[in-house]
Design a protein around this motif. Structure first.
Motif, PDB file in Angstrom:
ATOM      1  N   ALA A   1       1.155  -1.242  -0.290  1.00  0.00           N
ATOM      2  CA  ALA A   1       0.065   0.381  -0.202  1.00  0.00           C
ATOM      3  C   ALA A   1       0.753   1.521  -0.363  1.00  0.00           C
ATOM      4  O   ALA A   1       2.024   0.973   0.545  1.00  0.00           O
ATOM      5  N   PHE A   2       0.087   2.371  -0.530  1.00  0.00           N
ATOM      6  CA  PHE A   2       1.512   3.916  -0.396  1.00  0.00           C
ATOM      7  C   PHE A   2       0.402   4.995  -0.866  1.00  0.00           C
ATOM      8  O   PHE A   2      -1.152   5.070  -0.537  1.00  0.00           O
ATOM      9  N   LYS A   3       1.158   5.876  -0.162  1.00  0.00           N
ATOM     10  CA  LYS A   3       0.404   7.171   0.486  1.00  0.00           C
ATOM     11  C   LYS A   3       1.483   8.168  -0.635  1.00  0.00           C
ATOM     12  O   LYS A   3       2.318   8.126  -0.918  1.00  0.00           O
ATOM     13  N   ILE A   4       0.407   8.736  -1.408  1.00  0.00           N
ATOM     14  CA  ILE A   4       1.504  10.209  -1.917  1.00  0.00           C
ATOM     15  C   ILE A   4       0.928  11.787  -1.901  1.00  0.00           C
ATOM     16  O   ILE A   4      -0.494  11.876  -1.502  1.00  0.00           O
ATOM     17  N   SER A   5       1.895  12.259  -1.738  1.00  0.00           N
ATOM     18  CA  SER A   5       1.903  14.027  -1.528  1.00  0.00           C
ATOM     19  C   SER A   5       2.630  14.572  -2.376  1.00  0.00           C
ATOM     20  O   SER A   5       4.050  14.543  -3.008  1.00  0.00           O
TER      21      SER A   5
END
Length: 414
Positions: free
Chosen positions: A391-395
């Motif tokens: 899973a990943f989060k992007i900013s």
């Protein structure tokens, strides 16, 4: 009718100062056995406060200032401090605004906490026609480190955002390459080098250590290669510093000009023995004589190799695909002297743009590896990638550099 309880906010600074005064009064009528417990409680509570509040406590109370500057409390506060992500934002190149460095603080959820502004206390003496911004290098023990790579003299800055302390090292010939704590001398030291072009058998780097407390300098030896100044050293177990060798620096010998071979790409410095050595990287082997080594793409890939720390061991980070989504992590086991390589495929893909920010030579770089989470910067965005669940989060951001920083009340003079 339901009764609503009113919650009263307690000012920790006033509370801690009042408790210490009560402890001083109580000490006159009780034994030392009863006095020690409240002091331990005070230290326990203070160590859990943000560094900014601890610093304010020091400013309003001399006894608290003494309690919170002991090595025991410093170690306790270091273990319990919460780290933040610091992103350096670009500034305008018009006029003197470049003397102000804008930093954005973010948490692990990429939520914006605050912005801080570093305004130098020192006058910039570089050529007025050359834009020489401060470039965020890294963070160590509560200090943020900056440098400028353009213009002369080359300048190295240190800044503690909590206490406001600043330090600038400015010299045409000296190149700062690392900050570390010397466990033998019990002080923070800056490792630097100068180039010796008059050496009898070629070019050597003369290394020295600058003591931040005493301001004294001492020689620590010579070595054939210089470390890269574009990233701070990776410090493993507090005793060994590792860098990628600066391949842009040529080494001259009799009738020959050559660059360091790939087998000598990693340079190390032992703090206790003050010995320099090189280490052959793990993962794929590269050299200028192998396919892809001579062309621009091959050299670019070698220049993009960088070091990090993973589970207390040295880690070599190598992006092996053109769209920077496949990453090789080679972990070096200090006990067995062996490398183990792990391949990670990061999604979504992020192709390299045609225009790259020249202030940072790394288009994509690993910021931190911790608890099976990979924090990396891909161009103008941050990605937090879970290596187990994928899973990943992007900013999305418009930053130049991102580092993980732990606020502390460290001082140059202690």
């Amino acid at each position: 009718m339901k009764t609503v309880k009113r919650v009263t906010w307690i000012n920790p600074i006033r509370w801690a100062d009042r408790l210490l005064r009560l402890l001083h009064i109580k000490a006159k009528t009780t034994t030392n056995f009863h006095v020690d417990l409240p002091r331990d409680i005070i230290l326990e509570i203070l160590s859990r406060l943000p560094a900014e509040l601890i610093f304010k406590c020091q400013c309003v109370s001399r006894p608290l200032q003494v309690l919170t500057t002991t090595p025991f409390f410093s170690h306790m506060q270091r273990q319990r401090s919460t780290s933040v992500i610091v992103v350096q934002l670009p500034t305008s190149e018009d006029g003197p605004v470049y003397e102000i460095t804008v930093l954005r603080y973010m948490d692990r959820e990429f939520e914006r906490i605050e912005e801080k502004f570093l305004t130098s206390l020192y006058q910039v003496r570089s050529c007025p026609y050359i834009f020489c911004p401060r470039f965020l290098l890294g963070s160590y023990d509560g200090f943020l480190m900056f440098a400028n790579f353009m213009g002369l003299p080359q300048t190295f800055y240190m800044w503690n955002p909590v206490t406001g302390e600043q330090l600038k090292m400015e010299d045409v010939n000296i190149h700062i390459c690392g900050l570390y704590f010397n466990p033998v001398r019990k002080n923070h030291e800056l490792l630097y080098y100068t180039i010796d072009d008059l050496a009898p058998f070629g070019q050597y780097c003369n290394f020295g250590a600058h003591n931040l407390r005493t301001k004294l300098r001492r020689d620590v030896g010579k070595f054939s290669y210089p470390p890269s100044r574009h990233r701070p050293p990776v410090i493993i177990k507090g005793t060994i510093l590792y860098w990628m060798i600066d391949r842009s620096e040529t080494v001259f010998s009799v009738n020959r000009v050559f660059r360091p071979p790939f087998s000598d790409s990693i340079m190390s410095f032992n703090i206790e023995t003050e010995e320099f050595s090189t280490l052959e990287p793990g993962g794929p082997k590269y050299s200028t004589t192998e396919p892809g080594g001579q062309d621009s793409d091959g050299m670019l890939r070698i220049d993009q190799l960088h070091l990090s720390e993973m589970d207390g061991e040295l880690c070599l980070c190598d992006f092996v695909s053109r769209n920077y989504h496949q990453l090789l992590l080679s972990i070096y086991n200090q006990a067995t002297k062996c490398w183990s390589t792990r391949t990670i495929v990061i999604r979504p893909h992020h192709p390299r743009p045609y225009v790259v920010n020249t202030k940072n030579k790394f288009f994509t770089e690993v910021v931190e590896i911790k608890d099976n989470e990979l924090l990396l910067r891909q161009g103008n965005r941050l990605v937090l990638y879970n290596m187990l669940s994928h899973a990943f989060k992007i900013s999305e951001m418009s930053g130049i550099r991102a580092v993980v920083h732990t606020p502390r009340i460290a001082s140059f003079h202690l």
